[in-house]
Design a protein around this motif. Structure first.
Motif, short mmCIF file in Angstrom:
data_model
loop_
_atom_site.label_atom_id
_atom_site.label_comp_id
_atom_site.label_asym_id
_atom_site.label_seq_id
_atom_site.Cartn_x
_atom_site.Cartn_y
_atom_site.Cartn_z
N SER A 1 3.43 5.89 -5.57
CA SER A 1 3.16 6.01 -7.00
C SER A 1 2.19 7.15 -7.27
CB SER A 1 2.59 4.70 -7.53
OG SER A 1 2.21 4.85 -8.88
N GLN B 1 0.83 -1.21 0.00
CA GLN B 1 0.00 0.00 0.00
C GLN B 1 0.86 1.26 0.00
OE1 GLN B 1 -3.27 0.04 -0.45
NE2 GLN B 1 -3.14 2.26 -0.54
N TYR C 1 1.90 1.93 -3.50
CA TYR C 1 0.82 2.56 -4.27
C TYR C 1 0.69 4.04 -3.91
CZ TYR C 1 -0.84 -1.87 -6.16
OH TYR C 1 -0.94 -3.06 -6.84
N THR D 1 1.87 -5.70 -12.46
CA THR D 1 2.48 -4.43 -12.09
C THR D 1 3.88 -4.70 -11.58
OG1 THR D 1 0.30 -3.59 -11.47
CG2 THR D 1 2.20 -2.36 -10.69
#
Length: 121
Positions: free
Chosen positions: A62, A56, A59, A76
């Protein structure tokens, strides 16, 4: 004839090396070759393990633009160059490692003792 040409080329190389060693300017930096055993892309789980964060967090990084992902056939993946960059940034931000301070041991509370009158034992 060919042996003479090879020997002349070697002598030229040795002369060039000696000239470079004698000069005070540092030689040009050689490009870093990637390790052939190291993958170019790693999965999110592997990148999270290498960075010491959870998926997480990757993410979130990102979406904040701190790391880029690649999508290949629905998977991914994270480039190892990005992982190395983040590790390098973390090392420069952290600075030299400081010795951890030892905390005082916790104070022990006295044990509660239930008092019983002499006649009731």
């Amino acid at each position: 004839m060919r042996a003479l040409a090879i020997q002349a080329a070697r002598e030229d190389d040795e002369a060039e090396r000696a000239r470079l060693a004698a000069s005070k300017s540092p030689p040009l930096a050689q490009p870093v070759k990637p390790d052939p055993d190291e993958p170019l892309l790693v999965t999110l789980n592997r990148a999270a393990t290498l960075l010491g964060v959870c998926r997480q967090t990757l993410y979130r990084m990102s979406s904040a633009g701190e790391i880029t992902f690649r999508k290949i056939r629905g998977r991914t993946l994270v480039p190892m160059a990005e992982v190395r960059r983040l590790v390098g940034e973390a090392a420069t931000k952290a600075g030299p490692a400081e010795e951890p301070k030892l905390a005082d041991p916790p104070k022990r509370r006295p044990k509660k003792v239930k008092l019983i009158p002499r006649g009731q034992r």
